[in-house]
Design an enzyme around this catalytic site. Structure first.
Site, mmCIF file in Angstrom:
data_model
loop_
_atom_site.group_PDB
_atom_site.id
_atom_site.type_symbol
_atom_site.label_atom_id
_atom_site.label_comp_id
_atom_site.label_asym_id
_atom_site.label_seq_id
_atom_site.Cartn_x
_atom_site.Cartn_y
_atom_site.Cartn_z
ATOM 1 N N ARG A 1 0.843 -1.200 0.000
ATOM 2 C CA ARG A 1 0.000 0.000 0.000
ATOM 3 C C ARG A 1 0.876 1.246 0.000
ATOM 4 O O ARG A 1 1.820 1.354 0.789
ATOM 5 C CB ARG A 1 -0.934 0.001 1.212
ATOM 6 C CG ARG A 1 -1.861 -1.221 1.213
ATOM 7 C CD ARG A 1 -2.871 -1.216 2.330
ATOM 8 N NE ARG A 1 -3.648 -2.455 2.303
ATOM 9 C CZ ARG A 1 -4.629 -2.734 3.139
ATOM 10 N NH1 ARG A 1 -4.979 -1.866 4.077
ATOM 11 N NH2 ARG A 1 -5.288 -3.878 3.051
ATOM 12 N N ARG B 1 1.469 1.663 10.281
ATOM 13 C CA ARG B 1 1.081 2.035 8.912
ATOM 14 C C ARG B 1 2.306 1.915 8.018
ATOM 15 O O ARG B 1 3.190 2.775 8.027
ATOM 16 C CB ARG B 1 0.527 3.459 8.891
ATOM 17 C CG ARG B 1 -0.253 3.795 7.632
ATOM 18 C CD ARG B 1 -0.735 5.242 7.646
ATOM 19 N NE ARG B 1 -1.670 5.514 8.718
ATOM 20 C CZ ARG B 1 -2.984 5.313 8.640
ATOM 21 N NH1 ARG B 1 -3.512 4.817 7.540
ATOM 22 N NH2 ARG B 1 -3.768 5.601 9.668
ATOM 23 N N GLU C 1 -7.617 -0.173 14.492
ATOM 24 C CA GLU C 1 -8.138 -1.252 13.653
ATOM 25 C C GLU C 1 -7.107 -2.349 13.440
ATOM 26 O O GLU C 1 -5.960 -2.078 13.086
ATOM 27 C CB GLU C 1 -8.565 -0.687 12.298
ATOM 28 C CG GLU C 1 -9.093 -1.746 11.340
ATOM 29 C CD GLU C 1 -9.226 -1.243 9.912
ATOM 30 O OE1 GLU C 1 -9.268 -2.082 8.997
ATOM 31 O OE2 GLU C 1 -9.262 -0.012 9.708
ATOM 32 N N SER D 1 -11.077 -6.249 9.664
ATOM 33 C CA SER D 1 -12.376 -5.771 9.183
ATOM 34 C C SER D 1 -13.015 -6.889 8.385
ATOM 35 O O SER D 1 -12.334 -7.773 7.865
ATOM 36 C CB SER D 1 -12.230 -4.515 8.319
ATOM 37 O OG SER D 1 -11.556 -4.821 7.114
ATOM 38 N N ARG E 1 0.053 -5.051 12.824
ATOM 39 C CA ARG E 1 -0.804 -4.429 13.838
ATOM 40 C C ARG E 1 -1.117 -5.388 14.987
ATOM 41 O O ARG E 1 -1.254 -4.959 16.135
ATOM 42 C CB ARG E 1 -2.088 -3.894 13.206
ATOM 43 C CG ARG E 1 -1.815 -2.702 12.301
ATOM 44 C CD ARG E 1 -3.058 -1.904 12.018
ATOM 45 N NE ARG E 1 -2.747 -0.717 11.221
ATOM 46 C CZ ARG E 1 -3.586 0.279 10.993
ATOM 47 N NH1 ARG E 1 -4.806 0.234 11.514
ATOM 48 N NH2 ARG E 1 -3.234 1.313 10.267
#
Length: 426
Positions: A261, A276, A348, A351, A388
């Site tokens: 990403r 991140r 987060e 999901s 994470r």
């Protein structure tokens, strides 16, 4: 893509969905108009072709002046058919372009609003009171250095900002988390998959990642390939252009892949550590099922995510994501956010999204049942996004001396190891 029949029958529902997302409402009327032009041009083409066929029969039987007149009309008609065919093609292309630009219809049960308008469904576990325990918690970067598990300095030296090495126990921790996730997924019927990290444009566009998320996608122009940001993409495209027997459904796959990403638009956010980053590993659950069972399957995916985090003994909350924060493909999405002690907030970690028939229509994946051939539903859910979860594990299970106690469920995947101990600086 949404069902055009639904658009024609209830355009206000589609407008409401676009409005709730904060997306362009005018796109709905533009698509309705383009769809009408497509159908009208198709009708016109069919009429001209029918006349052309009838004319051919009449020419064969005609004589003299009548035949000459019919031949002249034949020439004119050929030009009209050619023009009508071109108009039909243009109208079809425009309608499809607009249809692909339209986001999925939001589930009426999803909360309406922006990023902060989510609804908390439940909170599981209690964050530790480190002050009561007599010490201030270290963040994951400091813990990673003490344990010889994370090296962000050399990561930045070699690959630039938002890059890292997992070393020693950090590397073993990643492998353990992946194996634990795959073991859980396999136990409930998922087929383990190791998926391509490079995909063709059709796969990336078919899953809806070339719309809102395009700025965060890496594209290799010389090869016309994309680096995936999640194995959702190759898993969704696995059955592209296929018709699946309904009796085989649900088909459940657990995909392991590296994820890439660009993190465009996040300048200054989460620059410390591995929250991140540009590359990370993930185990993603993906399901092909009937539209009628999609909502129930969404809840099952959420429960499997909760089972995994419960086994890791992490405090977390489950939120119902608001309409304005949904990806283009999702009709509804639940996030799980783990508690990060040094940040004093939930972040987060997983999901799960119900994309209904949206991706299946774009990828031309259908099912065959007693009703005939029709689109099926697809759903996705993260079982473990490694960095994470490592952040949450280290910070929540740390001790005053910098060691980290491993949850019992993870220990078999680390050879029975119960504690990560600080090591000498390298």
């Amino acid at each position: 893509m949404i069902d055009l029949r639904l658009l024609r029958e209830d355009p206000e529902r589609v407008r409401t969905s676009q409005r709730s997302r904060g997306e362009d409402v005018d796109l709905v009327d533009a698509l309705l108009s383009a769809d009408e032009r497509r159908r009208a041009s198709g009708t016109r083409f069919d009429e001209l072709r029918a006349e052309q066929k009838q004319l051919g029969k009449r020419v064969a039987a005609a004589k003299g002046e009548e035949k000459a007149a019919l031949l002249a009309r034949t020439k004119e008609l050929a030009a009209e058919v050619k023009a009508a065919d071109a108009a039909q093609g243009e109208a079809k292309e425009e309608a499809e372009r607009l249809q692909r630009a339209l986001a999925n219809l939001i589930d009426p049960a999803a909360p309406v609003g922006g990023e902060e308008d989510f609804v908390t469904l439940e909170e599981i576990g209690t964050p530790r009171d480190f002050a009561a325990e007599g010490f201030e918690p270290r963040d994951h970067v400091e813990l990673g250095q003490l344990l010889g598990a994370i090296d962000t300095e050399r990561g930045a030296k070699v690959a630039g900002a938002r890059s890292y090495y997992l070393t020693g126990p950090g590397a073993l921790l990643e492998l353990a988390l992946v194996n634990m996730a795959m073991a859980q997924a396999s136990a409930v019927g998922f087929t383990p998959m190791i998926t391509p990290a490079l995909v063709r444009p059709a796969a990336m566009d078919g899953t809806g990642f070339l719309g809102q998320a395009a700025e965060n996608v890496y594209y290799l122009a010389d090869d016309d390939r994309y680096l995936v940001g999640t194995s959702e993409v190759p898993l969704a495209a696995y059955h592209m252009d296929e018709i699946l027997d309904a009796e085989r459904l649900p088909l459940r796959y657990a995909g392991f892949s590296s994820c890439f990403r660009r993190e465009a638009g996040t300048y200054g956010k989460d620059t410390r550590g591995i929250i991140r980053v540009h590359q990370f590993e993930k185990v993603e659950m993906f399901v092909f099922t009937t539209p009628e069972d999609a909502e129930a399957e969404h809840r099952r995916l959420l429960q499997w995510e909760k089972d995994f985090l419960n086994a890791l003994e992490l405090p977390y909350r489950v939120i119902d994501v608001a309409s304005g924060d949904l990806g283009a493909s999702a009709a509804r999405k639940f996030d799980i956010e783990a508690w990060v002690p040094t940040q004093g907030k939930y972040r987060e970690v997983t999901s799960t999204s119900n994309t209904t028939e949206y991706q299946a229509r774009r990828l031309s994946i259908r099912m065959r049942d007693s009703e005939g051939v029709r689109p099926l539903a697809t759903l996705n859910g993260t079982l473990v996004a490694v960095p994470r979860v490592i952040v949450a594990l280290l910070e929540n299970h740390q001790r005053a001396d910098g060691s980290v106690v491993l949850p019992e469920a993870l220990r078999p995947f680390l050879g029975g190891r119960a504690v990560l101990e600080p090591v000498a600086a390298r």
